[in-house]
Design a protein around this motif. Structure first.
Motif, mmCIF file in Angstrom:
data_model
loop_
_atom_site.group_PDB
_atom_site.id
_atom_site.type_symbol
_atom_site.label_atom_id
_atom_site.label_comp_id
_atom_site.label_asym_id
_atom_site.label_seq_id
_atom_site.Cartn_x
_atom_site.Cartn_y
_atom_site.Cartn_z
ATOM 1 N N LEU A 135 -8.884 4.744 -40.586
ATOM 2 C CA LEU A 135 -10.259 4.816 -41.048
ATOM 3 C C LEU A 135 -11.123 4.030 -40.077
ATOM 4 O O LEU A 135 -10.852 2.857 -39.803
ATOM 5 C CB LEU A 135 -10.374 4.239 -42.468
ATOM 6 C CG LEU A 135 -11.771 4.349 -43.108
ATOM 7 C CD1 LEU A 135 -12.101 5.813 -43.392
ATOM 8 C CD2 LEU A 135 -11.840 3.526 -44.399
ATOM 9 N N ARG A 136 -12.163 4.642 -39.552
ATOM 10 C CA ARG A 136 -13.041 4.015 -38.574
ATOM 11 C C ARG A 136 -14.414 3.809 -39.191
ATOM 12 O O ARG A 136 -14.897 4.661 -39.941
ATOM 13 C CB ARG A 136 -13.152 4.856 -37.305
ATOM 14 C CG ARG A 136 -11.813 5.018 -36.606
ATOM 15 C CD ARG A 136 -11.921 5.856 -35.355
ATOM 16 N NE ARG A 136 -10.660 5.959 -34.659
ATOM 17 C CZ ARG A 136 -10.222 5.084 -33.764
ATOM 18 N NH1 ARG A 136 -10.982 4.045 -33.478
ATOM 19 N NH2 ARG A 136 -9.051 5.237 -33.183
ATOM 20 N N GLU A 137 -15.054 2.704 -38.806
ATOM 21 C CA GLU A 137 -16.292 2.285 -39.455
ATOM 22 C C GLU A 137 -17.411 2.214 -38.435
ATOM 23 O O GLU A 137 -17.214 1.749 -37.306
ATOM 24 C CB GLU A 137 -16.098 0.912 -40.100
ATOM 25 C CG GLU A 137 -17.325 0.369 -40.819
ATOM 26 C CD GLU A 137 -17.035 -1.000 -41.419
ATOM 27 O OE1 GLU A 137 -17.704 -1.963 -41.034
ATOM 28 O OE2 GLU A 137 -16.127 -1.079 -42.268
ATOM 29 N N GLY A 138 -18.597 2.661 -38.831
ATOM 30 C CA GLY A 138 -19.793 2.499 -38.023
ATOM 31 C C GLY A 138 -19.896 3.521 -36.902
ATOM 32 O O GLY A 138 -19.021 4.366 -36.670
ATOM 33 N N GLU A 139 -21.027 3.409 -36.164
ATOM 34 C CA GLU A 139 -21.259 4.329 -35.050
ATOM 35 C C GLU A 139 -20.266 4.121 -33.915
ATOM 36 O O GLU A 139 -19.976 5.031 -33.154
ATOM 37 C CB GLU A 139 -22.690 4.153 -34.538
ATOM 38 C CG GLU A 139 -23.759 4.549 -35.543
ATOM 39 C CD GLU A 139 -25.165 4.328 -34.981
ATOM 40 O OE1 GLU A 139 -25.254 3.781 -33.873
ATOM 41 O OE2 GLU A 139 -26.140 4.690 -35.657
ATOM 42 N N ASP A 140 -19.749 2.882 -33.785
ATOM 43 C CA ASP A 140 -18.779 2.596 -32.722
ATOM 44 C C ASP A 140 -17.372 2.989 -33.121
ATOM 45 O O ASP A 140 -16.442 2.818 -32.318
ATOM 46 C CB ASP A 140 -18.813 1.106 -32.369
ATOM 47 C CG ASP A 140 -20.168 0.691 -31.816
ATOM 48 O OD1 ASP A 140 -20.842 1.569 -31.247
ATOM 49 O OD2 ASP A 140 -20.532 -0.484 -31.972
ATOM 50 N N SER A 141 -17.195 3.499 -34.334
ATOM 51 C CA SER A 141 -15.880 3.940 -34.816
ATOM 52 C C SER A 141 -14.836 2.847 -34.666
ATOM 53 O O SER A 141 -13.752 3.059 -34.107
ATOM 54 C CB SER A 141 -15.432 5.207 -34.068
ATOM 55 O OG SER A 141 -16.303 6.274 -34.333
ATOM 56 N N VAL A 142 -15.147 1.653 -35.143
ATOM 57 C CA VAL A 142 -14.206 0.535 -35.068
ATOM 58 C C VAL A 142 -13.131 0.731 -36.143
ATOM 59 O O VAL A 142 -13.451 0.929 -37.316
ATOM 60 C CB VAL A 142 -14.936 -0.799 -35.295
ATOM 61 C CG1 VAL A 142 -13.941 -1.951 -35.263
ATOM 62 C CG2 VAL A 142 -16.012 -0.977 -34.237
ATOM 63 N N PRO A 143 -11.832 0.717 -35.768
ATOM 64 C CA PRO A 143 -10.778 0.893 -36.777
ATOM 65 C C PRO A 143 -10.813 -0.254 -37.787
ATOM 66 O O PRO A 143 -10.872 -1.426 -37.421
ATOM 67 C CB PRO A 143 -9.491 0.872 -35.951
ATOM 68 C CG PRO A 143 -9.906 1.181 -34.552
ATOM 69 C CD PRO A 143 -11.276 0.631 -34.410
ATOM 70 N N THR A 144 -10.770 0.125 -39.090
ATOM 71 C CA THR A 144 -10.772 -0.893 -40.142
ATOM 72 C C THR A 144 -9.527 -0.836 -41.005
ATOM 73 O O THR A 144 -9.122 -1.853 -41.557
ATOM 74 C CB THR A 144 -12.011 -0.746 -41.028
ATOM 75 O OG1 THR A 144 -12.006 0.573 -41.603
ATOM 76 C CG2 THR A 144 -13.282 -0.952 -40.222
ATOM 77 N N ARG A 145 -8.937 0.334 -41.122
ATOM 78 C CA ARG A 145 -7.722 0.448 -41.927
ATOM 79 C C ARG A 145 -6.774 1.451 -41.279
ATOM 80 O O ARG A 145 -7.207 2.470 -40.719
ATOM 81 C CB ARG A 145 -8.035 0.894 -43.362
ATOM 82 C CG ARG A 145 -8.840 -0.128 -44.148
ATOM 83 C CD ARG A 145 -8.817 0.194 -45.615
ATOM 84 N NE ARG A 145 -9.807 -0.606 -46.351
ATOM 85 C CZ ARG A 145 -10.044 -0.487 -47.644
ATOM 86 N NH1 ARG A 145 -9.368 0.412 -48.354
ATOM 87 N NH2 ARG A 145 -10.954 -1.249 -48.233
ATOM 88 N N ASN A 146 -5.465 1.155 -41.381
ATOM 89 C CA ASN A 146 -4.410 2.063 -40.932
ATOM 90 C C ASN A 146 -3.448 2.279 -42.088
ATOM 91 O O ASN A 146 -2.987 1.311 -42.708
ATOM 92 C CB ASN A 146 -3.641 1.474 -39.743
ATOM 93 C CG ASN A 146 -4.415 1.664 -38.447
ATOM 94 O OD1 ASN A 146 -5.079 2.673 -38.279
ATOM 95 N ND2 ASN A 146 -4.328 0.687 -37.567
ATOM 96 N N ILE A 147 -3.156 3.549 -42.403
ATOM 97 C CA ILE A 147 -2.209 3.888 -43.467
ATOM 98 C C ILE A 147 -1.205 4.880 -42.898
ATOM 99 O O ILE A 147 -1.593 5.862 -42.252
ATOM 100 C CB ILE A 147 -2.918 4.486 -44.693
ATOM 101 C CG1 ILE A 147 -3.906 3.466 -45.290
ATOM 102 C CG2 ILE A 147 -1.907 4.924 -45.746
ATOM 103 C CD1 ILE A 147 -4.688 4.000 -46.474
ATOM 104 N N SER A 148 0.083 4.592 -43.090
ATOM 105 C CA SER A 148 1.137 5.515 -42.684
ATOM 106 C C SER A 148 1.618 6.277 -43.912
ATOM 107 O O SER A 148 1.949 5.664 -44.939
ATOM 108 C CB SER A 148 2.308 4.759 -42.053
ATOM 109 O OG SER A 148 1.894 4.114 -40.873
ATOM 110 N N VAL A 149 1.669 7.617 -43.797
ATOM 111 C CA VAL A 149 2.158 8.456 -44.905
ATOM 112 C C VAL A 149 3.207 9.404 -44.350
ATOM 113 O O VAL A 149 3.296 9.625 -43.130
ATOM 114 C CB VAL A 149 0.994 9.241 -45.558
ATOM 115 C CG1 VAL A 149 0.001 8.284 -46.195
ATOM 116 C CG2 VAL A 149 0.297 10.135 -44.536
ATOM 117 N N GLY A 150 4.007 9.946 -45.231
ATOM 118 C CA GLY A 150 5.098 10.832 -44.825
ATOM 119 C C GLY A 150 4.618 12.086 -44.135
ATOM 120 O O GLY A 150 3.459 12.511 -44.257
ATOM 121 N N GLY A 151 5.546 12.700 -43.429
ATOM 122 C CA GLY A 151 5.184 13.876 -42.643
ATOM 123 C C GLY A 151 4.854 15.095 -43.466
ATOM 124 O O GLY A 151 4.355 16.081 -42.911
#
Length: 997
Positions: free
Chosen positions: A305-321
């Motif tokens: 999940l990226r935030e703002g106009e600069d697309s700064v990463p704020t959250r990473n979630i790993s889910v199954g294939g």
């Protein structure tokens, strides 16, 4: 006779021989055959054949052996015809021929068993099977049964033919074999695309075939097998599954050999997800990401999940294939988000992005509305709220609403052009994408305008001030004012009047004091900015002004009394009728006296004191007084043109009349001269004084009743130079003894200067007491000339110099040596260069043998050796080196040495009796220091006689020798440690005298 034309062959059999012959023309009754070993003649086999037979077999022979065969035809009448031939059986081929690599990829080992019979050797021919090229052709001895072929190609087939040689016959055996294959290296497996893998390797020429096996590590199934001929170095596997890990194994074969090679694993690139979206979820501050699952396999999805106009990463979630969505909770209100979905398969990734979306914003907090003291503007401010921007609204009671939109990051806005003293209402909302928050509201007033053109003046009064202004613009309800003492800011009184007042008079104030009036307009709860004006009440003049004289320091002191009221400062004006310049001095309000310095001596001055309060002033009456005269300055005493004279000079300071010059001897303080000079004269010349003496001078100045003396000045007369200066070297040290005679008069001491002749260095200085007439200057350079100067010193002055030049004794050479270079006529002299200087060296060579001086040489001052030639052989010499500087000398110690002697000449032997041997010789040159005669028994080499003789000896008789014996004699000339010998000469003593008789 008739020839039988016998021939022989083996028809490919190595143990048999077939004989063939021609039948004689007249026929034959039969034939006899005999087979013998060649060379030995031993009968091995015999046989017979009947008539009409023209061939015969010999069996059971040894392969590769040469035989002698005789064929005899029996004719009629007991006649025979014979013919003898030689023949050789063919050699037998080798047995049990083998060819093996032993696991080697570059060598083959050949081995065999010898066949029966004889041979003269083997021939080995190795061929490369593919190219049919002959690789090796080797001949080896008959007893060899193995051979190693190395340096071969890996994974190649070779053919070996082993040929047994015997005479002109030969027998061959062949065999084929492979070298072991070499394993390819640097196997790499890398993705070419999402459905292909590229395999590469190196060193593929060492195997006949390469076998590749590709396995799907997910299903464990073999996907592809491949066999490739020699030389292939890459292969692309197509139609694979995206995002899947594969294993590749490689092996090499050559003939019956197989070598398992390296293996590698790699992933195909995964496919990126499709239709990635990000939208609002059911819960507040939540967003849900969705995507389409691509073809192929993958380990998992990494959802960022990226935030703002600069697309700064704020959250990473790993889910199954196998998942196709994920929800993010607890997000910040009013923020812009996007999502990146990354497919991860092994080390590879493929990403897709969504468009951006917003969460619903919250209204700003901390809202304020401030006039900041402005009558025409209001500053609205709020705390930062998350969102895309803000929507503002300002609504005064009598005007329509003003709407304004602002971008994110702005937290304040200034409304301008507003009405003074007006109430306004402000609203602000947060905007984020399509969302707008509820508004926050607040109210406030603008400030009223201040009064204009405020003035304050005293009108020439000492106790009152009048204030006036112009009425303020609309919005004010009245005026309020405060009167302060400007300097102390102390409150005096408050003034409040209606909005129709424009002036007011302030009474009962302090004279000469500065006041400040501050006036503001009032509207509602606010006061306008303060307008201020300032002025002083008029000051009162000072009283009791007086002017008195001061002597030290020279000046005039003014005094006065302070009047009532305040004073900023007092201004003093001092002037003289005899000078155009005047003094203007300002002093503080608490000062009631002042001293004027630096005035002209003996001059009348006038003083006026003025009070200053602000821009206003009030002056006193005039006071007058006279100054004292000043003493003379810059009194200097300098030597005159001769040692018996002094020159006195000074600078007049003004105000005096005549000057009295007093001269005294410094040590006794008694006045020896009084000289009066008129004003305007600034120098005096005194004669008849003692040279080198110290004098004291004082000058007295007079102006009216006042007298004053100058500072005392000290001066010296120049001393007379010393007499009869001389300098001589000190023989036992490198020093100079300096002598002189004292001149008439006085002095403080003497100064000596010693300068090395020709040197640019600073001279060496010595100070000597005034009663001294000699001094020794030590630590000088040997053999060096110096310029010695001397001065008599009195105070800072010197007499004329006296100079003399003298030289130090040179240093004697050291480490003197006299060596013999192995010559009878030369000697070599060397020495160490001594410190200091010299003009030259004088080297003297003495002959100790003749007690006479042989040679004298003069060498340059930097020489350190000399070679003496044409000397007498066998003589002793002494040498001495002397350093010479002018008439001064310093000699080294003497050293001695010998020249080599010359061997004696004309050696003669005789035997005057049976037990005596007479030896005589002639001396070469002047001879030698001595002679040594040695006699040896020639047969045994034993020394039987040895004698040492003086330099005058020329013969010697050895007695008690054996009769009839051959002796060897040598004579050596000696000189010190050196000697020179004649060749050995032999001679026999007589037989016994009785026998001779």
């Amino acid at each position: 006779g008739t020839l039988l034309n016998v021939s022989v062959s083996d028809h490919g059999r190595s143990d048999s021989l077939l004989l063939s012959w021609d039948e004689p023309e007249e026929g034959a009754k039969g034939y006899s055959l005999a087979l013998s070993s060649l060379g030995l003649g031993t009968l091995l086999q015999n046989g017979s054949a009947g008539p009409n037979t023209t061939s015969f077999w010999f069996h059971g022979l040894t392969p590769g052996t040469r035989y002698e065969i005789e064929v005899t035809a029996m004719l009629a009448c007991m006649e025979t015809i014979s013919q003898t031939i030689t023949a050789q059986t063919s050699p037998s081929p080798v047995r049990n021929l083998s060819l093996s690599s032993g696991g080697s990829s570059t060598s083959l080992w050949a081995a065999w068993a010898h066949g029966p019979g004889q041979r003269r050797g083997y021939s080995l021919a190795l061929y490369h099977s593919d190219s049919q090229a002959l690789v090796r052709n080797i001949s080896i001895p008959p007893n060899a049964s193995t051979f190693l072929f190395d340096g071969l190609l890996p994974g190649s087939e070779y053919a070996l033919k082993v040929t047994t040689l015997a005479g002109s016959g030969q027998a061959s055996t062949s065999i084929h074999q492979w070298t072991a294959p070499s394993i390819p290296t640097q196997l790499r497996l890398s993705p070419g695309s999402s459905t292909s893998l590229v395999a590469t390797w190196a060193d593929a020429s060492g195997a006949a075939w390469l076998h590749l096996e590709l396995r799907n590590l997910l299903t464990r199934a073999v996907t592809t097998t491949l066999s490739a001929r020699r030389g292939l170095t890459s292969y692309t596997f197509q139609h694979l599954h995206p995002g899947t890990q594969y294993w590749l194994g490689l092996s090499a074969t050559a003939g019956s050999y197989t070598a398992v090679g390296p293996n590698a694993t790699a992933w195909t690139y995964p496919l990126s997800p499709g239709n990635v979206t990000l939208s609002s979820a059911d819960e507040q501050s939540s967003l849900q990401a969705r995507w389409s699952i691509p073809v192929g396999h993958r380990d998992f999805y990494l959802v960022t999940l990226r935030e703002g106009e600069d697309s700064v990463p704020t959250r990473n979630i790993s889910v199954g294939g196998d998942n196709g969505h994920v929800t993010f909770h607890g997000l910040s209100p009013g923020k812009q988000y996007s999502v990146q979905v990354t497919v991860v398969a092994g080390p590879y990734q493929a990403s897709a992005f969504s468009t951006t979306t917003w969460t619903e914003p919250l209204a700003p907090s901390g809202v304020s509305l401030s006039s900041q003291g402005s009558a025409h503007s209001l500053l609205a401010s709020w705390e930062e709220a998350m969102g895309e921007g803000y929507l503002l609204a300002l609504s005064p009671a009598e005007s329509p609403v003003k709407n304004t939109s602002l971008l994110r990051g702005v937290t304040s806005f200034t409304y301008k052009g507003l009405h003074p003293g007006t109430l306004y209402t402000f609203e602000v909302s947060t905007v984020a994408g399509p969302y707008t928050s509820s508004p926050q509201c607040i109210s406030n007033w603008t400030f009223p305008l201040p009064p204009e053109q405020l003035t304050l003046s005293n009108g020439g009064h000492s106790t009152s001030l009048q204030a006036s202004w112009r009425a303020a613009a609309s919005g004010s309800t009245g005026y309020t004012g405060t009167l302060l003492e400007t300097k102390s800011q102390k409150w005096v009184r408050n003034v409040t009047v209606g909005n129709d007042w424009t002036n007011v008079t302030l009474e009962d104030l302090v004279p000469g004091r500065q006041y400040t009036l501050e006036v503001a307009a009032v509207a509602g709860p606010y006061r306008s900015p303060v307008q201020s004006a300032t002025d002083w009440t008029y000051p009162l003049a000072p009283a009791g002004v007086t002017l008195t004289n001061t002597r030290r320091p020279l000046g005039l002191s003014a005094f006065w009394d302070k009047a009532a009221g305040d004073v900023d400062q007092f201004h003093l004006q001092l002037y003289s009728k005899s000078h155009a310049a005047q003094r203007n001095i300002s002093v503080g309000p608490n000062t009631h006296n002042f001293t004027f310095l630096g005035l002209s001596p003996g001059t009348q001055y006038f003083l006026k004191v003025t009070v200053l309060s602000g821009p206003y002033r009030s002056s006193s009456h005039f006071a007058t007084e006279w100054t004292y005269p000043l003493s003379l300055t810059n009194v200097t005493v300098q030597p005159g043109r001769r040692p018996q004279e002094l020159h006195i000079s000074w600078v007049e300071s003004g105000g005096g009349r005549d000057h009295l010059v007093q001269l005294s001897v410094a040590e006794s303080l008694s006045v020896i001269r009084n000289v009066s000079v008129p004003r305007g004269v600034s120098q005096l010349h005194l004669e008849g004084l003692v040279p080198g003496s110290r004098y004291r001078v004082e000058i007295i100045s007079q102006a009216g009743p006042h007298r004053i003396s100058s500072q005392t000045a000290i001066g010296y007369t120049v001393p007379l130079p010393p007499r009869s200066l001389s300098a001589s070297p000190v023989s036992i040290a490198w020093a100079l003894a300096v002598h002189w005679e004292a001149a008439p008069g006085q002095r403080d001491g003497y100064l000596l200067s010693v300068l090395e002749e020709g040197s640019s260095a600073r001279p060496r200085s010595l100070e000597v007491g005034k009663d001294s007439t000699n001094v020794t200057v030590p630590q000088l350079e040997p053999g060096t000339c110096y310029l010695v100067g001397i001065w008599a010193v009195a105070g800072p002055y010197r007499s004329l110099p006296k100079n003399v030049t003298s030289c130090t004794v040179p240093a004697a050479p050291t480490n003197l040596s006299l060596t013999n270079p192995g010559s009878s006529s030369e000697l070599y002299t060397s020495w160490k260069e001594p410190p200091g200087r010299r003009d030259h060296y004088r080297i003297t060579l003495y002959s100790l043998s003749t007690q006479s001086r042989v040679q004298v040489q003069t060498l340059s001052p930097d020489a350190q050796n000399i070679t003496w030639t044409h000397l007498e052989a066998g003589s002793r010499f002494a040498v001495q080196v002397t350093a010479v500087k002018g008439l001064l000398e310093a000699s080294s110690v003497n050293v001695t040495q010998w020249t080599h002697p010359l061997a004696p000449a004309n050696l003669t032997l005789g035997s005057p009796s049976a037990s005596a041997l007479w030896v005589s010789w002639a001396a070469a040159g002047r001879g030698a220091e001595g002679f040594v005669v040695d006699v040896h028994d020639t047969a045994s080499g034993t020394l039987v006689g040895h004698t040492v003789l003086g330099g005058d000896a020329r013969s010697h008789i050895f007695r008690s020798l054996s009769p009839g014996t051959l002796y060897s004699v040598a004579v050596r000339a000696t000189a010190g440690p050196f000697h020179a010998s004649t060749p050995n000469l032999t001679h026999c003593t007589r037989e016994c005298d009785a026998l001779l008789a």
